[in-house]
Design an enzyme around this catalytic site. Structure first.
Site, PDB file in Angstrom:
ATOM      1  CB  ALA A 227      -0.699   0.356   1.379  1.00 35.21           C
ATOM      2  CB  CYS A 228       0.523   4.446  -1.956  1.00 35.60           C
ATOM      3  SG  CYS A 228       1.155   3.214  -3.207  1.00 35.60           S
ATOM      4  CG  PHE A 229      -0.023   3.856   4.520  1.00 34.69           C
ATOM      5  CD1 PHE A 229      -1.109   3.111   3.729  1.00 34.69           C
ATOM      6  CD2 PHE A 229       0.146   3.687   5.789  1.00 34.69           C
ATOM      7  CE1 PHE A 229      -1.379   1.930   4.709  1.00 34.69           C
ATOM      8  CE2 PHE A 229      -0.075   2.540   6.588  1.00 34.69           C
ATOM      9  CZ  PHE A 229      -0.514   1.736   6.059  1.00 34.69           C
TER      10      PHE A 229
ATOM     11  CG  ASN B 185      -3.153   2.260  -2.084  1.00 34.91           C
ATOM     12  OD1 ASN B 185      -1.845   1.294  -1.429  1.00 34.91           O
ATOM     13  ND2 ASN B 185      -3.049   3.060  -3.137  1.00 34.91           N
TER      14      ASN B 185
END
Ligand SMILES: *Cc1c(COP(=O)(O)O)cnc(C)c1O
Length: 476
Positions: A384-386, A423
């Protein structure tokens, strides 16, 4: 709040006898062996690979063993002929084939929403083996449960009034109880402690006037025949759980004494047995808990009361494994980082609260064999993009390389069945496994992997123009 898994040693050491622990450790080791075989077979059989880089695996044998251990533990402490319903808390693993498997093992269902009730019914559970507990039941839910004859525990006085209204207008076979909160205190994980002074669940028994209200509620409603408490969950020591059950039993005794007859015939002691996430050992066991209860509350087992239990995590956690491919292996600030396909979408609690919910990670090579090699301190990251999407940080493991697999262990409850759609990451496929009788492993699909088309459909795909064509009636 880092002591999430540190709470059982005090009681367990005293109650485990050697015979049981030998048997337990053999079956724990066998479970770990089956897990390794299943990961390898999943890679060999193509369930897991470059195009399906994350799966959930469920150990059918292990689930059957835990169900048997639960039944045996309570059979050993209850008087012969005592009605006992073990109702699996569906929220722990809300998967229809799992509920069916448990049904075959004599386990019922505890449900807490219309969706969970529908899952239990789809699995073929009969109303007589189903219990409805939720803190926010609507009139429609209550009507359905009473029509079906499902046991219902009222959470609060307003809900009891609703039930009473429905009982006046229709006959129901449903056994009805009240959920109380014995307020014995919480454990190491605040968000999972149901018996604190201000918990949102049940009637807070030590609040002023509450106990009197409960006694009167039973005296005025002869159809109230059960009493319920659930004083878990993860992070609560056995002794505190037993105290919660003892308080509940004491209240049932008081109510029956004051009414002058055994109106309460069944006590629902809830679930909440903690799970050991630090090793393959099953501690505490159901047998440990049953013995602690029998010591603390002998009257509960002397045949005057039927019993309901509602275990969730302890039945399934150790039988599930998330396995994810290492897409890339990199290094940042001198630390190796394995970027895998298992992160917040399948291990939400661990990623957001790593101190309370650490998971063991096992390393496998590209063929699904346990990875050998010296331990290297590394991070295991999700897709995931964090930045915080990490399954584990600073963990010592054989170095994970591109094309290897990382497995998050003990994830059979409250993990991969609790997808978080961050996402728009797809829900992974879930497969049950068992020996195939010829020295190999057979898999069965429990849940198909979610397709990209399904993601679009579930994200409003059919309403693509809904917002750009929105017009007030008679507008421009
Ligand atoms: C969640 C829950 C359970 C199961 O708890 P576990 O910790 O998974 O055993 C049982 N009863 C009620 C009312 C619950 O809310």
């Amino acid at each position: 709040m880092d002591a999430g898994n540190d709470m059982t040693g005090d009681v367990v050491g005293n109650v485990n006898d050697d015979h049981d622990s030998d048997h337990e450790s053999r079956s724990d080791a066998a479970r770990a062996g089956r897990r390794d075989e299943a990961v390898r077979a999943a890679v060999e059989q193509g369930l897991l690979g470059p195009t399906t880089p994350v799966v959930g695996l469920l150990d059918v044998t292990g689930i059957q063993e835990s169900a048997a251990a639960l039944r045996t533990a309570f059979d050993a402490v209850t008087a012969p002929g005592t009605p006992v319903l073990h109702a699996f808390a569906v929220k722990a693993t809300p998967l229809v084939p799992v509920l069916r498997l448990l049904r075959e093992e004599g386990i019922g269902a505890e449900v807490a929403s219309p969706g969970e009730l529908a899952l239990a019914r789809a699995a073929g559970l009969s109303p007589g083996r189903t219990v409805l507990d939720s803190p926010a039941k609507t009139p429609a839910e209550l009507r359905e449960a009473l029509a079906l004859g499902i046991a219902v525990n009222a959470d609060n006085p307003q809900e009891l009034d609703r039930i009473a209204g429905l009982m006046r207008s229709a006959v129901s076979r449903s056994p009805i109880g009240i959920r109380v909160n014995p307020q014995v205190g919480g454990g190491s994980i605040e968000a999972l402690s149901t018996a604190t002074a201000t918990s949102k669940f049940g009637v807070a028994l030590r609040d002023e006037g509450a106990r009197e209200w409960v006694v009167r509620a039973y005296a005025e409603r002869p159809w109230l025949t059960r009493l319920h408490a659930h004083t878990g969950s993860q992070g609560i020591p056995l002794s505190l759980m037993a105290e919660g059950v003892a308080e509940t039993y004491g209240l049932a005794e008081e109510i029956n004494r004051r009414i002058g007859r055994p109106q309460i015939d069944t006590i629902d002691i809830g679930g909440g047995l903690p799970v050991n996430f630090r090793s393959d050992a099953t501690t505490p066991t159901y047998a440990d808990y049953a013995r602690v209860l029998r010591e603390a509350v002998p009257g509960l087992f002397d045949e005057r009361y039927g019993l309901v239990t509602e275990f969730g995590r302890s039945l399934l956690a150790k039988h599930g494994t998330v396995v994810a491919r290492v897409e890339y292996a990199k290094s940042a600030g001198g630390r190796p980082v394995a970027v895998t396909h298992a992160g917040v979408q399948v291990a939400t609690r661990t990623v957001y609260a790593p101190g309370a919910w650490p998971l063991r990670i096992a390393a496998y090579d590209g063929k699904g064999r346990p990875k050998e090699g010296p331990d290297v301190v590394q991070d295991v990251a999700g897709p995931a993009c964090f930045a915080g999407d990490l399954l584990a940080t600073g963990r010592a493991l054989p170095l994970l390389e591109q094309g290897d697999y990382a497995a998050a262990l003990d994830t059979g409850a409250y993990y991969f069945a609790h997808h978080y759609a961050y996402n728009s990451l797809a829900r992974p496929g879930i497969y049950g496994f068992a020996p195939d009788g010829a020295g190999g492993i057979a898999f069965a699909t429990v849940r198909e992997p979610q397709s990209v088309e399904e993601i679009v459909a579930e994200s409003g795909g059919a309403h693509a123009a809904a917002l750009t064509t929105l017009r007030a009636p008679g507008g421009r």
